[in-house]
Design a protein around this motif. Structure first.
Motif, PDB file in Angstrom:
ATOM      1  N   GLY A 135      17.888  18.163  19.289  1.00  0.00           N
ATOM      2  CA  GLY A 135      18.228  19.599  19.217  1.00  0.00           C
ATOM      3  C   GLY A 135      17.401  19.944  18.159  1.00  0.00           C
ATOM      4  N   LEU A 179      17.958  27.424  14.245  1.00  0.00           N
ATOM      5  CA  LEU A 179      17.591  28.852  13.748  1.00  0.00           C
ATOM      6  C   LEU A 179      17.607  29.474  15.158  1.00  0.00           C
ATOM      7  CD1 LEU A 179      15.339  29.019  11.000  1.00  0.00           C
ATOM      8  CD2 LEU A 179      17.645  30.317  10.772  1.00  0.00           C
ATOM      9  N   GLY A 204      24.247  21.082  20.155  1.00  0.00           N
ATOM     10  CA  GLY A 204      23.539  20.266  20.690  1.00  0.00           C
ATOM     11  C   GLY A 204      23.106  20.055  19.644  1.00  0.00           C
ATOM     12  N   ALA A 222      25.210  19.980  26.384  1.00  0.00           N
ATOM     13  CA  ALA A 222      24.260  20.860  25.126  1.00  0.00           C
ATOM     14  C   ALA A 222      23.516  21.859  25.669  1.00  0.00           C
ATOM     15  CB  ALA A 222      23.939  20.051  23.770  1.00  0.00           C
ATOM     16  N   ARG A 223      23.983  23.412  25.015  1.00  0.00           N
ATOM     17  CA  ARG A 223      23.714  24.589  25.837  1.00  0.00           C
ATOM     18  C   ARG A 223      22.452  23.788  25.768  1.00  0.00           C
ATOM     19  NH1 ARG A 223      24.722  29.644  24.923  1.00  0.00           N
ATOM     20  NH2 ARG A 223      27.162  29.046  25.179  1.00  0.00           N
ATOM     21  N   GLN A 224      21.815  23.877  25.126  1.00  0.00           N
ATOM     22  CA  GLN A 224      19.877  24.024  25.318  1.00  0.00           C
ATOM     23  C   GLN A 224      19.627  22.918  26.528  1.00  0.00           C
ATOM     24  OE1 GLN A 224      21.520  22.616  22.539  1.00  0.00           O
ATOM     25  NE2 GLN A 224      19.808  22.868  20.614  1.00  0.00           N
ATOM     26  N   LEU A 281      28.438  17.142  23.432  1.00  0.00           N
ATOM     27  CA  LEU A 281      26.716  16.267  23.542  1.00  0.00           C
ATOM     28  C   LEU A 281      27.293  14.795  23.676  1.00  0.00           C
ATOM     29  CD1 LEU A 281      24.093  16.989  23.198  1.00  0.00           C
ATOM     30  CD2 LEU A 281      24.219  15.900  21.000  1.00  0.00           C
ATOM     31  N   SER A 323      18.531  28.018  18.308  1.00  0.00           N
ATOM     32  CA  SER A 323      19.683  28.235  18.852  1.00  0.00           C
ATOM     33  C   SER A 323      20.803  29.502  18.344  1.00  0.00           C
ATOM     34  CB  SER A 323      20.801  26.920  18.852  1.00  0.00           C
ATOM     35  OG  SER A 323      20.509  25.557  19.306  1.00  0.00           O
ATOM     36  N   THR A 349       6.182  32.241  30.273  1.00  0.00           N
ATOM     37  CA  THR A 349       6.998  32.428  30.001  1.00  0.00           C
ATOM     38  C   THR A 349       6.593  33.171  29.032  1.00  0.00           C
ATOM     39  OG1 THR A 349       6.776  30.168  28.601  1.00  0.00           O
ATOM     40  CG2 THR A 349       8.162  30.418  30.513  1.00  0.00           C
ATOM     41  N   LYS A 371      29.858  26.264  20.550  1.00  0.00           N
ATOM     42  CA  LYS A 371      29.602  25.987  21.728  1.00  0.00           C
ATOM     43  C   LYS A 371      27.994  25.801  21.793  1.00  0.00           C
ATOM     44  CE  LYS A 371      32.383  24.180  24.401  1.00  0.00           C
ATOM     45  NZ  LYS A 371      32.286  23.375  25.186  1.00  0.00           N
ATOM     46  N   ALA A 372      27.682  26.517  20.827  1.00  0.00           N
ATOM     47  CA  ALA A 372      26.470  27.266  21.124  1.00  0.00           C
ATOM     48  C   ALA A 372      25.290  25.628  19.935  1.00  0.00           C
ATOM     49  CB  ALA A 372      25.285  28.505  20.637  1.00  0.00           C
ATOM     50  N   LEU A 373      26.399  24.989  19.172  1.00  0.00           N
ATOM     51  CA  LEU A 373      24.884  24.398  18.281  1.00  0.00           C
ATOM     52  C   LEU A 373      25.460  23.063  17.799  1.00  0.00           C
ATOM     53  CD1 LEU A 373      25.215  26.833  14.871  1.00  0.00           C
ATOM     54  CD2 LEU A 373      23.325  26.406  16.586  1.00  0.00           C
ATOM     55  N   ASN A 425      20.750  24.503  29.611  1.00  0.00           N
ATOM     56  CA  ASN A 425      19.973  26.266  30.138  1.00  0.00           C
ATOM     57  C   ASN A 425      19.372  26.079  30.993  1.00  0.00           C
ATOM     58  OD1 ASN A 425      21.434  28.245  28.279  1.00  0.00           O
ATOM     59  ND2 ASN A 425      20.009  28.049  27.309  1.00  0.00           N
ATOM     60  N   LYS A 468      16.610  31.483  26.513  1.00  0.00           N
ATOM     61  CA  LYS A 468      17.249  30.946  26.292  1.00  0.00           C
ATOM     62  C   LYS A 468      16.690  29.663  25.511  1.00  0.00           C
ATOM     63  CE  LYS A 468      19.158  31.369  30.738  1.00  0.00           C
ATOM     64  NZ  LYS A 468      18.764  32.986  31.326  1.00  0.00           N
ATOM     65  N   SER A 469      17.772  28.891  25.108  1.00  0.00           N
ATOM     66  CA  SER A 469      17.812  27.998  23.510  1.00  0.00           C
ATOM     67  C   SER A 469      17.811  26.520  24.798  1.00  0.00           C
ATOM     68  CB  SER A 469      18.240  27.243  23.058  1.00  0.00           C
ATOM     69  OG  SER A 469      20.267  26.989  23.866  1.00  0.00           O
ATOM     70  N   VAL A 470      16.331  25.789  24.403  1.00  0.00           N
ATOM     71  CA  VAL A 470      15.763  24.846  25.408  1.00  0.00           C
ATOM     72  C   VAL A 470      15.655  22.912  24.408  1.00  0.00           C
ATOM     73  CG1 VAL A 470      15.664  26.062  27.702  1.00  0.00           C
ATOM     74  CG2 VAL A 470      13.854  25.236  25.751  1.00  0.00           C
ATOM     75  N   ASN A 471      15.402  22.234  24.561  1.00  0.00           N
ATOM     76  CA  ASN A 471      14.947  21.705  23.963  1.00  0.00           C
ATOM     77  C   ASN A 471      13.144  21.436  24.925  1.00  0.00           C
ATOM     78  OD1 ASN A 471      16.767  20.567  22.335  1.00  0.00           O
ATOM     79  ND2 ASN A 471      18.019  19.427  24.212  1.00  0.00           N
ATOM     80  N   LEU A 518       5.370  25.737  30.722  1.00  0.00           N
ATOM     81  CA  LEU A 518       6.119  27.124  29.840  1.00  0.00           C
ATOM     82  C   LEU A 518       5.184  27.854  30.606  1.00  0.00           C
ATOM     83  CD1 LEU A 518       4.907  25.222  26.491  1.00  0.00           C
ATOM     84  CD2 LEU A 518       6.630  26.642  26.922  1.00  0.00           C
ATOM     85  N   THR A 538      13.779  22.416  19.278  1.00  0.00           N
ATOM     86  CA  THR A 538      14.892  23.021  20.302  1.00  0.00           C
ATOM     87  C   THR A 538      13.907  24.814  19.415  1.00  0.00           C
ATOM     88  OG1 THR A 538      17.034  22.751  20.010  1.00  0.00           O
ATOM     89  CG2 THR A 538      16.295  25.201  20.274  1.00  0.00           C
ATOM     90  N   MET A 544      10.817  19.693  27.920  1.00  0.00           N
ATOM     91  CA  MET A 544      10.854  20.750  29.001  1.00  0.00           C
ATOM     92  C   MET A 544       8.994  19.440  28.965  1.00  0.00           C
ATOM     93  SD  MET A 544      10.597  24.697  28.508  1.00  0.00           S
ATOM     94  CE  MET A 544      10.610  25.661  30.276  1.00  0.00           C
ATOM     95  N   CYS A 589      28.349  19.367  15.409  1.00  0.00           N
ATOM     96  CA  CYS A 589      29.664  20.811  14.813  1.00  0.00           C
ATOM     97  C   CYS A 589      30.661  20.713  15.570  1.00  0.00           C
ATOM     98  CB  CYS A 589      28.663  21.476  14.616  1.00  0.00           C
ATOM     99  SG  CYS A 589      29.055  22.131  16.792  1.00  0.00           S
TER     100      CYS A 589
END
Lengths: 760, 284, 161
Positions: C43, C104, C128, B101-103, B189, C106, C67, C124-126, B106, C52-55, C64, C46, C59, A685
């Protein structure tokens, strides 16, 4: 202004939206079949080799391996391909690329299947591999297929280009190169299947063409029509790649032998290796104009590398040749585009079928001509652009719906504003601004061949309308659009129409979701079916209400006398009445666009019934010190005939621009090097410019409510516009895609921008 | 997939005990963004996976006098949002801005980024810039390792299998000019094609009184660029001077790497990126 | 291992080598979370872990433990879509829908942390979360509309405050 339509032009809710927002939509990998076996294919370890022996005995010894299949296990015809059949489901005599499937394992888990393919022993005798076009065409080159290495050549010859060039005032002759590109839909290819109680093989597919899949799977297995059923699962994008089979054949073969549920989910890595790519092109283009900038002649020799198999290669070569002139009138045309086999993994359809590659070349040529003639890039396009009455390279006169001039007019104010103000604004140091124009035309549907669609509409005895369509909605929104068409004809809310999509047991062939054809062609087929139903309803309604048909209008699931809503008759009453009379409550619609096949020698004919047009303006900033390009804005004017669902059209435009940004600046699939998504970059994006979509409605009389198409046109002008803008910024042109960091920085160095002082 | 046992110790001594006995057979997982790739591809050939992501001893960012301490378990997101780092180690804070990326930010940790020893690790140039020293522990004690010595070659860390990075001790920089920039194939990314961190101070006469510089993704292991720092120190930065210094920097890089196919781009790009980062020093 | 997903507590005995994504999709059957690349590049997988958003593909399942996890299935109630989902519907932020659950999640994490993000913060948030269909513009419009809707709701003291 109040619209004359109830459904057309309205941004109604997308059909499958709630499922997709809540995670309930079932994509193939989400389909849970009890005790499903995992499938995995062993692919060739050689680029080009004869298969001497396949030994699967070690694999069969692994606990949990159910069976291993090879070409010998295919009971029917082991060849596929929608245009030319040259691709085996499993290689039998030889392998032609590293992607070629050699054996298929069915096992209890993915992990066991993975272990099994490692111990299948294949003995090969290597043949000389060929990777590029020059080697494939060299005298005495090894033949990849029996018929030789040239799959197809499309020739377009009009007038006398040779003589015409002699009279041209200005000639530009350049070579352009483009790279292989990966579709990179976010859903990796997958499928699943089972055998139902009556023995039918039921296959869930992630596909753009369920009815084609059906025919191919039947062919492999030698089964009858009703013994195979393809159901299109939720499909996570396609962009052309899911026109070929991905796993449907493997699932069919395993079901045929094992009669047990199976599933096959490609990893991203396998999806990259096994599925089609956009054809890399080499284009030699020579364009001549008179002193006023009027185009006189064009000469093109283009080659596309289709890799090991044809897939849609013939269509790509054919369409790129037809579109080689760009949306411009040229009297003298000499174009040849050849599609060549090599031992690279195969290329196939990708959004635009060769037109995006060709547009990069013809739009660069237009800017080069303008510069040499001292003209403005908009002016030269205005002067030469198709308008009503123009004759294209195939000798076809464009009569209606030629919105190219209007697209240019809509872009003009943005262009002038950017040129006078934006480009000259002070920027951050070492940043050069540039703007560029990209124009395009795009024939809707397949090139000079029949490509009909069908649809069925039923009325149940409760008066409800059910639409059956084989048209695959892969995210672009065709299901929604088709209900808008039917709803408009029948005066009912599109949401009230029940829909059955892409299930070969119930639907009839709508052809491929490709060539930007579904709105125009399937839209017309649906309209035809709906109109047949409407006629029957009107006849019965007139009979009941004792008025002429012309006095009637549609209400909500009813017919009423115009101006007298109290005098009405409901659909359910009419349905019962029609049924009692013994008339079937089912209507089959059909539409095939009128085309004239292209002559094999001259390419003269009438390849498409209608064309979409577009023009993009790109505003870019180039960092002259590092070669980074930032696209700041794209203004995108598109003649779509009629926007049935404007927000869907905008979605296509913005998505096309994104893909165009990738094609222009960062996407290059390197066979053997691009293995995973770490190695291949599509725009995030953050890479996206602001997009200003402009919908131009130059109504097409043969289209459903005037509609044409937009899916592929959305992508085509973006890369040419960006490349023209980069050239404008640096004063130095790039002739190959993508314009990556390396090539842009080199252009900056060559143009004298790279240095401590900033050059104007 | 791999065949291993998952271990999650409750505190650092427990973790170090475990590694003392089983270090050779153990892979360490912090954020997991690198090690998970190996787990999934079956490349992880260890008996144990030791999860240190919840060890409190590895957390926290603090300023203790002249020591700016960043725990190895601090995530890139924590670096990104740290006001303390923004005012004392701006380049490090900026290196988290475009990190993956943010994920990933984090969960990915600075310790993991350094231990992975990728030449493209985005936090490495900024740590070099701040003369960071890694405080590394095993059961028997603590060792201080300068950043330059953290990697022996690309993707090979100098840590022993029994060691864990506890924290990094940085020299804080205030009131000067600091920046970190990276070049990638897309804006987010992206793996660094090249990155650079710089810190500059000028004296009252406009001369450069202090300069630190570090390159990322240019050399197999982090290298000092002392010659370029020395060249500029004491001089008034002009366009021409910076351009010349950028050229020196590019030469220094090629001395280390030799000419490679990527040098065609990297040679001018190093000079260009240096100019872009240092240009605000001209005339101000 | 015990953890909470979409408000429901689960205690599971899992193999050491499986990812959080496999726990969610294969063991719990929550197939709304997708696998697009398996290496943290797209992503699609996610999820939100402890806000927090994570892939989830990067993980380890065992991580988990203890959590609180939210997946796309946890957004809507039986009665209605969440306001965020409503806005994606109204603003045409969905095409093929495969990246949608990840986007959604993220977005949810972003809006919880920052209810009024600007374009840069959304980006910045999206960044990924790759989408190949939409070109992101209608997704951004959806996110902004969701932020505005929840702000208006807060001002008027509405139910979603």
């Amino acid at each position: 202004m109040k619209s004359e339509y109830n459904s057309i032009g309205k941004n109604i809710q997308r059909r499958d939206i709630v499922e997709k927002l809540t995670g309930q939509a079932n994509f193939c990998a989400d389909i849970a079949l009890k005790d499903a076996l995992s499938l995995k294919v062993l692919r060739s370890s050689r680029h080009h080799a004869v298969i001497d022996k396949i030994d699967v005995s070690d694999a069969l010894k692994i606990p949990g391996v159910v069976n291993v299949f090879t070409a010998a296990d295919i009971p029917g015809k082991n060849l596929m391909g929608i245009i030319n059949k040259d691709q085996p489901l499993l290689a039998h005599d030889k392998v032609r690329s590293l992607a070629d499937p050699v054996a298929l394992v069915a096992a209890q888990t993915d992990e066991i299947a993975r272990q099994a393919i490692k111990v299948i022993n294949v003995t090969y005798t290597d043949l000389e591999p060929i990777f590029d076009i020059e080697a494939a065409l060299a005298p005495g080159a090894p033949k990849i297929h029996k018929k030789g290495n040239t799959l197809f050549t499309r020739r377009i010859k009009k007038g006398d280009a040779g003589t015409a060039f002699e009279t041209c005032h200005t000639i530009i002759e350049k070579k352009y190169m483009t790279h292989a590109v990966e579709h990179n839909y976010i859903e990796p290819d997958a499928g699943a299947g089972y055998v139902d109680e009556d023995g039918t093989l039921v296959i869930y597919a992630s596909t753009q063409n369920p009815h084609y899949d059906h025919k191919e799977v039947q062919g492999f297995l030698g089964l009858k029509d009703d013994q195979v059923r393809i159901i299109q699962a939720a499909t996570g994008g396609g962009f052309g790649s899911k026109l070929d089979l991905n796993v449907q054949g493997f699932i069919g073969l395993a079901l045929y032998h094992l009669k047990q549920p199976v599933r096959y989910v490609y990893t991203r890595e396998e999806s990259y290796l096994a599925t089609a790519k956009r054809h890399p092109f080499t284009i030699h283009m020579k364009t001549g104009a008179d002193k006023n900038g009027k185009l006189k002649a064009i000469h093109i020799r283009a080659y596309c590398n289709t890799g090991a198999y044809g897939s849609y290669g013939i269509a790509v070569a054919s369409r790129s040749a037809v579109h080689g002139t760009g949306p411009y009138e040229i009297d003298h045309v000499d174009i040849e585009c050849a599609c060549i086999y090599t031992n690279q993994p195969f290329c196939g359809a990708m959004r635009g079928f060769g037109a995006p590659q060709m547009a990069f070349a013809h739009e660069s040529q237009m800017d080069l001509l303008a510069k040499k003639l001292g003209m403005d890039p908009m002016e030269i396009r205005m002067l030469n652009g198709f308008k009503k009455g123009s004759i294209n390279g195939t000798g076809q006169q464009l009569i209606d719906s030629v919105g190219y001039p209007e697209c240019l007019e809509k872009i003009m104010p943005y262009y002038e504003e950017a040129l006078t103000n934006w480009v000259t604004e002070k920027t951050t140091p070492f940043t050069k601004r540039g703007i560029g124009i990209g124009g395009m035309w795009y024939g809707i549907g397949n090139t000079g061949v029949q490509n009909p669609s069908t649809a069925r509409i039923e009325l149940d005895q409760n008066g409800r309308v059910i639409l059956y369509t084989g048209c695959a909605d892969i995210g672009q929104g065709s299901s929604t659009i088709l209900t808008q068409v039917a709803g408009e004809v029948l005066g009912i809310a599109p949401e009230a129409i029940q829909l059955v999509v892409g299930d070969t047991k119930f639907t009839t062939n709508a052809g491929a979701t490709s060539a930007s054809r579904q709105t125009y062609i399937s839209g017309n087929a649906v309209k035809d079916a709906a109109e047949q139903l409407a006629r029957v309803l009107l006849t019965e309604g007139a009979n009941k209400l004792k008025v002429s048909k012309t006095a009637l209008s549609f209400g909500d699931h009813s017919l009423q006398i115009a101006g007298h809503p109290e005098r009405s008759v409901a659909f359910d009453w009419l349905a019962k009445r029609i049924h009692e009379k013994g008339v079937s409550l089912s209507w089959q619609g059909y539409f095939d666009p009128e085309t004239i096949p292209l002559d094999l020698e001259t390419g003269q004919g009438s390849p498409y019934a209608t064309y979409a047009f577009a023009c993009h303006l790109a505003l870019v900033e180039v960092d002259v010190l590092t070669g980074q390009v930032s696209v700041k804005k794209i203004v995108a004017a598109h003649d779509v005939g009629r926007a049935i669902h404007p927000e869907n059209v905008i979605g296509q435009i913005c998505g096309g621009v994104a893909m165009g940004v990738g094609f222009a600046l960062m996407e290059a699939f390197e066979f053997g090097k691009t293995l995973s998504m770490k190695d291949y970059h599509i725009p995030t994006c953050a890479d996206m410019p602001e997009v200003i979509p402009i919908i131009v409605e130059s109504v097409e009389p043969t289209g459903p409510f005037g509609a044409k198409g937009v899916g592929e046109p959305a992508l085509i002008p973006t890369a040419p516009a960006i490349l023209n803008a980069v050239s404008h910024a640096l004063g130095k042109r790039l002739y190959s895609l993508p314009a990556d960091l390396e090539s842009v920085l080199q252009a900056s160095i060559d143009s004298g921008h790279f240095g401590p002082e900033e050059k104007m | 997939m791999a065949d291993f046992k998952y271990i999650r110790p409750d505190n650092l001594p427990e973790a170090l005990d475990f590694l003392w006995d089983n270090g050779q057979d153990t892979a360490i997982i912090a954020g997991g963004t690198d090690v998970m790739i190996d787990v999934k591809s079956g490349k992880l050939d260890k008996k144990y996976l030791l999860d240190i992501s919840r060890l409190d001893e590895l957390k926290g960012i603090e300023l203790n006098g002249r020591d700016l301490c960043v725990g190895s378990g601090v995530t890139l997101s924590e670096i990104y949002t740290s006001a303390l780092l923004a005012s004392n180690a701006l380049a490090l804070q900026k290196s988290a801005v475009n990190f993956a990326a943010r994920q990933i930010r984090n969960i990915a940790t600075i310790g993991g980024n350094v231990a992975h020893s990728s030449p493209c690790g985005d936090t490495v140039p900024s740590l070099l810039l701040h003369d960071a020293i890694a405080l590394v522990a095993d059961k028997k004690g603590i060792q201080h390792i300068p950043m330059e010595q953290m990697a022996t070659s690309a993707y090979m860390s100098s840590l022993t299998p029994q060691q864990i990075i506890v924290k990094f001790i940085l020299t804080p920089y205030q009131d000067g000019y600091a920046d970190f920039q990276k070049i990638g194939r897309r804006k987010e990314l992206a793996i660094s094609r090249m990155s650079m961190a710089a810190f500059v101070k000028k004296d009252s006469t406009g001369r450069i009184s202090f300069l630190k510089l570090a390159l990322g993704a240019c050399t197999p292991v982090p290298c000092s660029m002392g010659a370029v720092e020395a060249f500029l120190t004491g001089k008034v930065p002009t366009r021409e001077l910076l351009w010349e210094a950028g050229g020196l920097l590019a030469e220094r890089m090629i001395e280390i790497t030799g000419n490679r196919s990527s040098t065609i781009y990297k040679k001018p790009a190093v000079q260009g990126l240096f100019m872009r980062i240092l240009f605000p020093m001209v005339g101000s | 291992m015990t953890f909470e997903i979409n408000g429901q507590e689960h205690t599971l005995d899992i193999p050491a080598d499986i990812t959080a994504l496999e726990v969610i999709r294969s063991l719990l059957g929550l197939t709304g979370t997708k696998e697009g690349c398996g290496i943290g590049e797209c992503g699609a997988c996610t999820i939100v872990v402890d806000g927090k958003s994570v892939n989830s593909c990067l993980m380890l399942g065992a991580q988990l433990d203890g959590t609180k996890v939210l997946t796309v299935e946890g957004l809507a109630t039986e009665a209605s879509l969440a306001p965020l989902q409503e806005q994606f519907m109204k603003n045409h932020g969905v095409q093929c829908g495969f990246c949608t659950p990840g986007i959604l999640m993220s977005t949810h994490a972003l809006l919880e942390e920052n209810p009024d993000p600007d374009t840069e913060e959304i980006s910045k948030a999206l960044a990924g979360n790759l989408c190949r269909c939409t070109g992101y513009q209608q997704i951004f419009a959806s996110v902004k509309a969701a932020a505005t809707a929840s702000r208006d709701d807060r001002i008027t003291g509405g139910k979603n405050g």
